[in-house]
Design an enzyme around this catalytic site. Sequence first.
Site, PDB file in Angstrom:
ATOM      1  CG  HIS A   6     -19.617  28.471 -11.577  1.00  0.00           C
ATOM      2  ND1 HIS A   6     -18.230  28.186 -11.387  1.00  0.00           N
ATOM      3  CD2 HIS A   6     -19.816  27.853 -12.783  1.00  0.00           C
ATOM      4  CE1 HIS A   6     -17.753  27.249 -11.845  1.00  0.00           C
ATOM      5  NE2 HIS A   6     -18.706  27.165 -12.978  1.00  0.00           N
ATOM      6  CG  HIS A  32     -17.385  23.962 -11.755  1.00  0.00           C
ATOM      7  ND1 HIS A  32     -17.271  24.313 -13.120  1.00  0.00           N
ATOM      8  CD2 HIS A  32     -16.229  23.771 -11.279  1.00  0.00           C
ATOM      9  CE1 HIS A  32     -15.936  24.503 -13.156  1.00  0.00           C
ATOM     10  NE2 HIS A  32     -15.507  24.262 -12.086  1.00  0.00           N
TER      11      HIS A  32
END
Length: 687
Positions: free
Chosen positions: A566, A609
């Site tokens: 990420h 996310h």
Amino acid sequence: MWPVEVAFLTILGLSSFGSCSPHERYPIRTLSPRGIVYDGNIADSYDFVIVGGGQAGLVLAARLSEDSNHTVLVLEAGDTGDAIRNDIDVPAFAYYKSKMGSSYDYGFQTVPQANLGGRAISWPRGKILGGSSAVNGMYATRPSQIEVDAWSTLVASDDSDAAKAWGWTSFLSAMKKSEHFTPPGSDVRNLADIHYQPSNHGTGGPLHISYPGYTFSQYRDWLVTLNNVGVPDSEDAAGGSTEGAYATTSFINPTNWTRSYSKSAYIDPLPPRDNLAILANATVTRIIFDSSNSNNLTATGVEFASNRDATKRTVKVSKEVILAGGAVGSPHVLLVSGVGPKDTLEAAGVPVLHELNGVGQHMADHLSSGVTYAANFDNAGAIWAKGGDVANSPAFLSFVNSAIAYVNLTTLLGDDGAKALQDEVRQGSPSSLAGSDSDVLAGDKAIYSAVSGTIFGSHIGSAEMLLSLNTPGNVAIQAGLQHPFSVGRLSINTSNAFDSPIIDPNYLSHASDRTILREALKLARKLGQTEPLASSLGDEITPGPSVNTDAEWDAWLSTHVGTEFHPSSTCAMLPRNLGGVVNAKLQVYGTANVRVADSSIFPLSFAAHLGVPTYGVAEQAADIIRGFYNGVASPVSPPSSTSASDSSSSQTPSTTNQNNAASTHAINSWLNWTLLSATFLTSVLVL
């Protein structure tokens, strides 16, 4: 199957096709109904050139080309993915046939990390149409309201009106605009004890968000186990309050149990659009600028090549270049184009066209690891390994991990420990890399202050906990750091765009990051030893009983942590005097017509996310850009009720109302098919 699918997709969208002749603005070329160019024959000039056909880039391509008066070209470095479409479409294959390490992965590596035992960490990124959305684990989580509003506040000092587009109300609308939410089936819902609030979700967007068609009772045990250690359930984290335990939504199309991603959702369903071209295997080597005014560079073209030895080609730009290469690709293109820190560019042999010190700076990433146990039940990995009817059924092959929890400091450290760490952090400063520019350092401090003063220590999760059931015979309880105070950077040491950039996340350089990750791993162990989940688990495999003290945990995690995939913030949306790269309208400082619209613009890390918020950025960007060129205001449109359906079809679709409606519409539209001219028909090559 493909010709039939193409024919029906062509039928379904004719009403949105522009009125101009198909050859007025393009030369005749080999073109699929989705705009993908297979013979390399593109026009000399386009209004918009989008750099990167990944998650955000394909959203922008679809949305901007809805205006028939705009021509759009997408340049994607990776392949189309046609040859591996089944591996992409089947959700479980993200785990069982991963494309990490293949030609569909950029295969980036960090520089050796001093606080991780000198290890270079793998940074996989999707190199394919659809980008990482075509190969990732499909978690569809949203950030919290407090995080999004903190982002908006960081940019409000420059342009408070434009910053409103990035506050919670507007950004939630953008995320919902992309979404077509489908509740879980009753069996899955009951077995996993899934909770959701329909009002928090969109229902007319192109992107399917739902739940797998197969699940395990251990997901219900996950919720009860977390309750038993003091973590409450979340009724629906999509509504802006993300703390707690739940079964998360995923990017899954439940009509046929396939992955829903930017290509299948936004591009595959399109009718022929003569104003859209998507060229794969085209690496952008630089943006070409008119540099007569170094403080207001005008992009006049984009240079690209199929590989490092191929002849470079150039396409002209009439309106804008839009960078959508992600947290690695977008700053890399700016740097090799001469926009970035002067010392970096000069050392790499790149002519300095505009000094913009924030490019590649403020880098943040989620760092994670996990505790692994032997499984006392047939988990997904074991079922897959055994094969048979269940393992090969579409419902089972839709299974992806979705048991999740976001836990705050109090859960990790207790009341006194949380307060002590919060006070320590608030009195401290970010661990920026040495040599950072003063404006960049000021930005690092502003981000640090926003997180430490508003988010850190609040009810919002400092760590993410995940239950992974995909390894045969094993169960992992994973922990991920969500708001790192360790700040990294991306830079270059060569002018060649085919050379990988230098990636230095500066992992665990801030003491609090190590503390939080260590305590989260301790919680992972505690969860594995707490009923009812403990009954499904055998012995702890890693790190094992030899790791107990803080010193032992610290030594172990230094050699066992890695990215949670990420990365963000390398083209941060911040005021320029805080090391920003783009303003609240996504315009790159010092340029007249270059924007960035992808995960690189987030100025801070989210406890989430990045898939859903990146779709939100792309939807918001399309509204802003179309509003600018159409001469209207650019608030986010309400969620559309007429967006195209995701057409992923690697499995046989189940019979649903949605499919029936689509079929009825197709039959009715057939009457209009004969009205198309022969010239129009011959402009389309059905694959």
